[in-house]
Scaffold this active site. Structure first.
Site, PDB file in Angstrom:
ATOM      1  N   TRP A  46       0.837  -1.205   0.000  1.00 28.22           N
ATOM      2  CA  TRP A  46       0.000   0.000   0.000  1.00 28.22           C
ATOM      3  C   TRP A  46       0.866   1.246   0.000  1.00 28.22           C
ATOM      4  O   TRP A  46       1.663   1.380  -0.970  1.00 28.22           O
ATOM      5  CB  TRP A  46      -1.117  -0.079   1.051  1.00 28.22           C
ATOM      6  CG  TRP A  46      -0.789  -0.132   2.511  1.00 28.22           C
ATOM      7  CD1 TRP A  46      -0.931   0.880   3.400  1.00 28.22           C
ATOM      8  CD2 TRP A  46      -0.352  -1.273   3.270  1.00 28.22           C
ATOM      9  NE1 TRP A  46      -0.591   0.448   4.659  1.00 28.22           N
ATOM     10  CE2 TRP A  46      -0.241  -0.855   4.611  1.00 28.22           C
ATOM     11  CE3 TRP A  46      -0.018  -2.581   2.969  1.00 28.22           C
ATOM     12  CZ2 TRP A  46       0.193  -1.693   5.651  1.00 28.22           C
ATOM     13  CZ3 TRP A  46       0.412  -3.430   3.991  1.00 28.22           C
ATOM     14  CH2 TRP A  46       0.506  -2.983   5.307  1.00 28.22           C
ATOM     15  N   ASP A  47       0.787   2.148   0.987  1.00 29.69           N
ATOM     16  CA  ASP A  47       1.501   3.435   0.889  1.00 29.69           C
ATOM     17  C   ASP A  47       2.905   3.250   0.321  1.00 29.69           C
ATOM     18  O   ASP A  47       3.690   2.453   0.856  1.00 29.69           O
ATOM     19  CB  ASP A  47       1.648   4.080   2.269  1.00 29.69           C
ATOM     20  CG  ASP A  47       0.354   4.576   2.856  1.00 29.69           C
ATOM     21  OD1 ASP A  47      -0.699   4.003   2.545  1.00 29.69           O
ATOM     22  OD2 ASP A  47       0.408   5.527   3.648  1.00 29.69           O
ATOM     23  N   SER A 123       3.992   4.989   7.400  1.00 27.18           N
ATOM     24  CA  SER A 123       4.517   5.800   6.287  1.00 27.18           C
ATOM     25  C   SER A 123       5.533   6.871   6.657  1.00 27.18           C
ATOM     26  O   SER A 123       5.590   7.338   7.797  1.00 27.18           O
ATOM     27  CB  SER A 123       3.364   6.498   5.594  1.00 27.18           C
ATOM     28  OG  SER A 123       2.735   5.599   4.770  1.00 27.18           O
ATOM     29  N   ARG A 197       1.651  11.260  12.425  1.00 33.08           N
ATOM     30  CA  ARG A 197       2.489  10.352  11.647  1.00 33.08           C
ATOM     31  C   ARG A 197       2.833  10.914  10.268  1.00 33.08           C
ATOM     32  O   ARG A 197       2.491  12.020   9.937  1.00 33.08           O
ATOM     33  CB  ARG A 197       1.774   9.014  11.501  1.00 33.08           C
ATOM     34  CG  ARG A 197       0.366   9.076  10.952  1.00 33.08           C
ATOM     35  CD  ARG A 197      -0.226   7.664  10.944  1.00 33.08           C
ATOM     36  NE  ARG A 197      -1.498   7.604  10.261  1.00 33.08           N
ATOM     37  CZ  ARG A 197      -2.676   7.492  10.848  1.00 33.08           C
ATOM     38  NH1 ARG A 197      -2.744   7.454  12.168  1.00 33.08           N
ATOM     39  NH2 ARG A 197      -3.788   7.436  10.147  1.00 33.08           N
ATOM     40  N   ASP A 198       3.505  10.080   9.475  1.00 35.78           N
ATOM     41  CA  ASP A 198       3.810  10.332   8.058  1.00 35.78           C
ATOM     42  C   ASP A 198       4.777  11.506   7.853  1.00 35.78           C
ATOM     43  O   ASP A 198       4.459  12.470   7.128  1.00 35.78           O
ATOM     44  CB  ASP A 198       2.522  10.568   7.245  1.00 35.78           C
ATOM     45  CG  ASP A 198       1.512   9.431   7.383  1.00 35.78           C
ATOM     46  OD1 ASP A 198       1.891   8.354   7.893  1.00 35.78           O
ATOM     47  OD2 ASP A 198       0.346   9.633   6.988  1.00 35.78           O
ATOM     48  N   GLU A 286      -3.776  13.119   5.817  1.00 37.25           N
ATOM     49  CA  GLU A 286      -2.663  12.182   5.947  1.00 37.25           C
ATOM     50  C   GLU A 286      -1.576  12.443   4.906  1.00 37.25           C
ATOM     51  O   GLU A 286      -1.812  13.058   3.874  1.00 37.25           O
ATOM     52  CB  GLU A 286      -3.187  10.754   5.765  1.00 37.25           C
ATOM     53  CG  GLU A 286      -4.405  10.462   6.636  1.00 37.25           C
ATOM     54  CD  GLU A 286      -4.652   8.972   6.774  1.00 37.25           C
ATOM     55  OE1 GLU A 286      -4.226   8.411   7.780  1.00 37.25           O
ATOM     56  OE2 GLU A 286      -5.271   8.380   5.864  1.00 37.25           O
TER      57      GLU A 286
END
Ligand code: FRU
Length: 430
Positions: A46-47, A123, A197-198, A286
């Site tokens: 995914w990501d 991520s 996050r990220d 996100e």
């Protein structure tokens, strides 16, 4: 330029979000074919992000395209819909390499397991250290399984390649960058669903300093936010803000590196007020990332249909904001609404986690595709993705964006290819 600390975030207002509409062909992902190819049938993928410079451009290394992906072993989660939906608890960062940016070989884990401070790796960004031949920094999110700890983190190592492939050394330890402090961004005690996050680091061309974007939430107790005119925007007569609007409290966060980038010291950061907040609109912004082009600053972020609040609606996809005065804004939503590329209503969950690079290429993964003839909102049967979507390209024209090209599944384009080819710089002018 507005000083970095003495400013309010820009608001993605309720009125802006009322302009979001699915299925405008200039801001809608192409419908993905039912027989889409799978890049890696052993892993859910995914990501994803390409190896890039801290100034944004995708680069190759010794003729190889390189990308990181969040992956989970299908054998571990179950190779079915339940396994796919359970993947986050098994997530780790894998890497792939390719000669042509289309056919990918899985290389294994990017981080050594000794780097893991918590069970899951989420991520971030894989970045060639500025001025170095082969030092890389993997910015990522270190998460524990019940998600009450979520720390933007970084691990460093080196990249190597020969004719047969790409491998990494180092990546044995992790530095935690910063945490949700409850002052600039919501923490777990204020909001059990907090997002933090990220990490997406970049050099700000205006001051040459290293900053990091990340996904956060507005600080304060979940559900207690009161909407003011700032969050509402210019609402039509008689419009009443929907119930539950206050549960939408997404924020695009930013911090400034205080310790030395040249020495690879990522331990000290100054937390700054959010760049954009979505109070009353949406609870998640996100994987925020930035593109500097046309003398403008474009801020992109991904968001979900399910995280809109107060009766607002919009497709899963990538949203964006533009500033005429550099990274600290003020920002206005791209295309008036903020929507840059959403899923078509005939396949509302077909893609997610879009990443826009400085040349306008947009990469994402396939989530679920409803079987033909079923109700797309509640499909009786659907095909799980867990692999990469067709890469598309958008044009950035002032405060508007347009879908212009569709390419191969999981295709990555590198800036250095053009740089070596004597063709004109494909990036929009800065
Ligand atoms: C986006 C995202 C990220 C997170 C990852 C976890 O798709 O929600 O915010 O890091 O997925 O799978």
């Amino acid at each position: 330029m507005v000083s970095s600390n003495a400013r309010l975030p820009s608001a993605w207002t309720i009125a802006d979000a009322l302009k979001v509409h699915a299925d405008d062909p200039t801001t809608t992902m192409p419908v993905i074919a039912q027989d889409f190819p799978v890049i890696d049938d052993a892993l859910w993928q995914w990501d994803t992000g390409a190896l890039r410079r801290i100034t944004g451009e995708t680069v190759t290394f010794k003729g190889w395209y390189v990308m990181w992906s969040l992956v989970a072993e299908r054998a571990q989660t179950g190779d079915d819909a339940a396994g796919w939906h359970n993947r986050n608890a098994f997530a780790f960062i894998g890497y792939y390499y390719s000669r042509n940016g289309i056919d990918w070989t899985f290389g294994g884990r990017l981080l050594n397991t000794s780097a893991d401070l918590r069970p899951d790796e989420w991520s971030g960004s894989l970045i060639m250290r500025h001025g170095s031949e082969n030092v890389l920094d993997m910015f990522y999110t270190s998460v524990n399984t019940d998600m009450n700890q979520s720390m933007p983190s970084v691990s460093s190592g080196t990249i190597h390649a020969d004719d047969s492939g790409v491998w990494f050394e180092g990546f044995t330890a992790t530095t935690e960058m910063f945490s949700a402090d409850g002052l600039h961004y919501a923490n777990a005690s204020q909001d059990p669903y907090f997002d933090f996050r990220d990490p997406h680091p970049f050099i700000n061309p205006a001051d040459g300093q290293v900053y990091c974007l990340f996904e956060g939430n507005v600080p304060g107790m979940r559900g207690d936010f009161v909407m003011t005119d700032r969050e509402a925007g210019h609402l039509p007569p008689g419009y009443t803000v929907g119930e539950g609007a206050g549960y939408g409290a997404a924020a695009i966060g930013i911090a400034r590196l205080v310790s030395s980038y040249a020495q690879g010291d990522f331990s000290r950061w100054e937390m700054l007020p959010a760049l954009v907040t979505a109070l009353g609109v949406n609870d998640q912004t996100e994987r925020p990332h930035v593109v500097f082009a046309n003398g403008l600053t474009y801020l992109f972020t991904i968001s979900h249909h399910s995280t809109y609040t107060g009766g607002l609606a919009g497709p899963d996809g990538v949203y964006g904001f533009v500033s005429r005065h550099g990274i600290f804004g003020p920002y206005t939503p791209l295309n008036s609404s903020g929507l840059v590329l959403g899923n078509p209503s005939s396949a509302p969950y077909e893609t997610y986690s879009h990443f826009v690079d400085p040349m306008g290429y947009v990469q994402s993964f396939i989530d679920t595709l409803p079987a033909p003839g079923t109700d797309p909102q509640a499909p009786a049967t659907y095909r799980i993705g867990g692999t990469l979507a067709p890469t598309v390209r958008i044009a950035l024209e002032d405060d508007r964006t347009f879908l212009t090209e569709v390419h191969d599944y999981g295709q990555i384009f590198a800036f250095d290819e053009w740089a070596a080819s004597n063709q004109p710089d494909p990036r929009p002018a800065t």
